[in-house]
Design a protein around this motif. Structure first.
Motif, PDB file in Angstrom:
ATOM      1  N   HIS A  30       0.825  -1.210   0.000  1.00 27.95           N
ATOM      2  CA  HIS A  30       0.000   0.000   0.000  1.00 27.95           C
ATOM      3  C   HIS A  30       0.857   1.257   0.000  1.00 27.95           C
ATOM      4  N   GLY A  31       2.123   1.100   0.398  1.00 25.54           N
ATOM      5  CA  GLY A  31       3.050   2.237   0.357  1.00 25.54           C
ATOM      6  C   GLY A  31       3.281   2.755  -1.050  1.00 25.54           C
ATOM      7  N   ALA A  32       2.943   1.949  -2.057  1.00 30.19           N
ATOM      8  CA  ALA A  32       3.057   2.437  -3.430  1.00 30.19           C
ATOM      9  C   ALA A  32       1.872   3.329  -3.794  1.00 30.19           C
ATOM     10  N   CYS A  34       0.056   5.262  -1.278  1.00 30.87           N
ATOM     11  CA  CYS A  34       0.112   6.480  -0.462  1.00 30.87           C
ATOM     12  C   CYS A  34       1.161   6.269   0.624  1.00 30.87           C
ATOM     13  N   GLU A  35       1.695   7.363   1.120  1.00 32.21           N
ATOM     14  CA  GLU A  35       2.861   7.240   1.982  1.00 32.21           C
ATOM     15  C   GLU A  35       2.585   6.473   3.270  1.00 32.21           C
ATOM     16  N   ALA A  36       1.437   6.708   3.877  1.00 27.61           N
ATOM     17  CA  ALA A  36       1.138   6.020   5.142  1.00 27.61           C
ATOM     18  C   ALA A  36       0.842   4.535   4.934  1.00 27.61           C
ATOM     19  N   GLY A  37       0.710   4.123   3.678  1.00 28.60           N
ATOM     20  CA  GLY A  37       0.564   2.706   3.360  1.00 28.60           C
ATOM     21  C   GLY A  37      -0.591   2.062   4.110  1.00 28.60           C
ATOM     22  N   THR A  59       3.797  -2.813   3.295  1.00 29.93           N
ATOM     23  CA  THR A  59       4.959  -1.926   3.386  1.00 29.93           C
ATOM     24  C   THR A  59       5.080  -1.307   4.780  1.00 29.93           C
ATOM     25  N   ARG A  60       4.132  -1.550   5.648  1.00 28.22           N
ATOM     26  CA  ARG A  60       4.259  -1.257   7.069  1.00 28.22           C
ATOM     27  C   ARG A  60       4.317  -2.583   7.810  1.00 28.22           C
ATOM     28  N   PRO A 127       8.491  -0.149  -2.374  1.00 25.21           N
ATOM     29  CA  PRO A 127       8.551   0.883  -1.330  1.00 25.21           C
ATOM     30  C   PRO A 127       9.238   0.333  -0.081  1.00 25.21           C
ATOM     31  N   GLY A 259      -5.314   8.878   0.113  1.00 22.79           N
ATOM     32  CA  GLY A 259      -4.857   8.233   1.351  1.00 22.79           C
ATOM     33  C   GLY A 259      -5.998   7.607   2.146  1.00 22.79           C
TER      34      GLY A 259
END
Ligand SMILES: Cc1cc2nc3c(=O)[nH]c(=O)nc-3n(C[C@H](O)[C@H](O)[C@H](O)COP(=O)(O)O)c2cc1C
Length: 298
Positions: A30-32, A34-37, A59-60, A127, A259
């Motif tokens: 999910h980091g691909a 949005c940043e907070a994944g 990705t987290r 990511p 996001g």
């Protein structure tokens, strides 16, 4: 003229109460989007009081996702015969972080050939972050086993002996496999073809659902994913016996647009469409939805 003033979407999945039978399927990276994944996704699922399945390939870390979540979580586990140790570590971490079930994806003994993915490989960077920090040697080893190490039924028994968490098999498409899953004592099966991304020509999950529901005969919960894009799609799956549906790509699209707020909006649209479809079909409760809602052209 059924009384549809109040539409009740609440459901219980393996003991977890959720506000609607539409949940978040496990998807990687999910980091691909949005940043907070996956933390953003967990926030969105929590806002809707629904359940999210976090992917092994998040990705987290699974602990970060649990911190961000306010709804129930399941953990999707990819493993192979070569990665039992890492699978055990992941299972222990999931138990400790409060995940309530393990979803073992069984439709990926090898990766399907995704041509767009092959074309984008030169430009795509994985990511940073995720679950592999303590086992970098198995990063990306998700059962893509050309050497015959892909999991079999014996590995399900191994996992059951290891963890007290209920086990759900994701990727069941036939009555025979569904019956075998139940014989192995699994708590649930997800009728899934991995979004049609593994085997070209495989049947649609909505077509496979009735035979799986019949074979399981109430002995475990049956869920469906694949192509749920509208509330009416969810209604059809519920009518044909799915206990809940899971959505994959629509959640990613919401995340990519805005996001956590975007993913939340996606889930709200699906919820509202399902409630509207139930009202217009004269079915105010999930229990009142049955197979007579679906007609198949000969
Ligand atoms: C980009 C992408 C990544 C996925 N990653 C995973 C994964 O890590 N684990 C898994 O079990 N399924 C994965 N899936 C499959 C989904 O869980 C789901 O079965 C599929 O997307 C069907 O739902 P949809 O049509 O709503 O997308 C992935 C699907 C997509 C599109």
């Amino acid at each position: 003229m059924a009384a549809v003033g109040q539409i009740d979407l609440r459901r219980t999945l393996l003991g977890a109460e959720i506000a609607m039978p539409i949940c978040v399927a496990p998807t990687a990276m999910h980091g691909a989007a949005c940043e907070a994944g996956e933390c953003a996704t967990a926030q969105a699922a929590g806002a809707l009081q629904t359940l999210m399945v976090a992917s092994t390939e998040s990705t987290r870390t699974l602990e970060e996702i649990a911190q961000a979540a306010s709804g129930p979580l399941w953990f999707q586990l990819y493993f192979s015969q070569r990665t039992h140790d890492f699978a055990e570590r992941l299972a222990r971490r999931a138990e400790a972080a409060g995940y309530r079930a393990l979803v073992v994806t069984v439709d990926s003994p090898r990766w399907g050939r995704k041509e767009r993915h092959i074309r984008s490989e030169q430009t795509f960077d994985w990511p940073p972050g995720g679950n592999f920090a303590d086992a970098p040697e198995v990063a990306g080893d998700d059962g893509d086993d050309d050497d015959g190490a892909a999991i079999t039924w014996a590995d399900i028994a191994w996992l059951q002996a290891l963890t007290p968490l209920p086990i759900i098999l994701k990727g069941i498409l036939t009555a025979e496999d569904a019956a075998r899953a139940v014989a192995h004592g699994v708590a649930g099966v997800v009728v899934s073809n991995h979004g049609g991304r593994q085997l070209d020509g495989v049947q649609a999950t909505i077509d496979a659902l009735p035979e799986v529901v019949a074979a399981v005969a109430g002995r475990s919960e049956v869920y469906l994913d694949g192509g749920v894009r509208r509330g009416t799609d969810a209604l059809k799956a519920l009518a044909l016996g799915a206990h809940a549906v899971f959505v994959g790509r629509p959640v990613l699209w919401g995340l990519a647009v805005d996001g956590a707020a975007g993913a939340q909006h996606t889930l709200e649209l699906l919820r509202d469409e399902l409630a509207l479809a139930m009202a217009l079909a004269g079915r105010p409760t999930l229990a009142s939805i049955d197979a007579t809602l679906v007609q198949r052209p000969e």
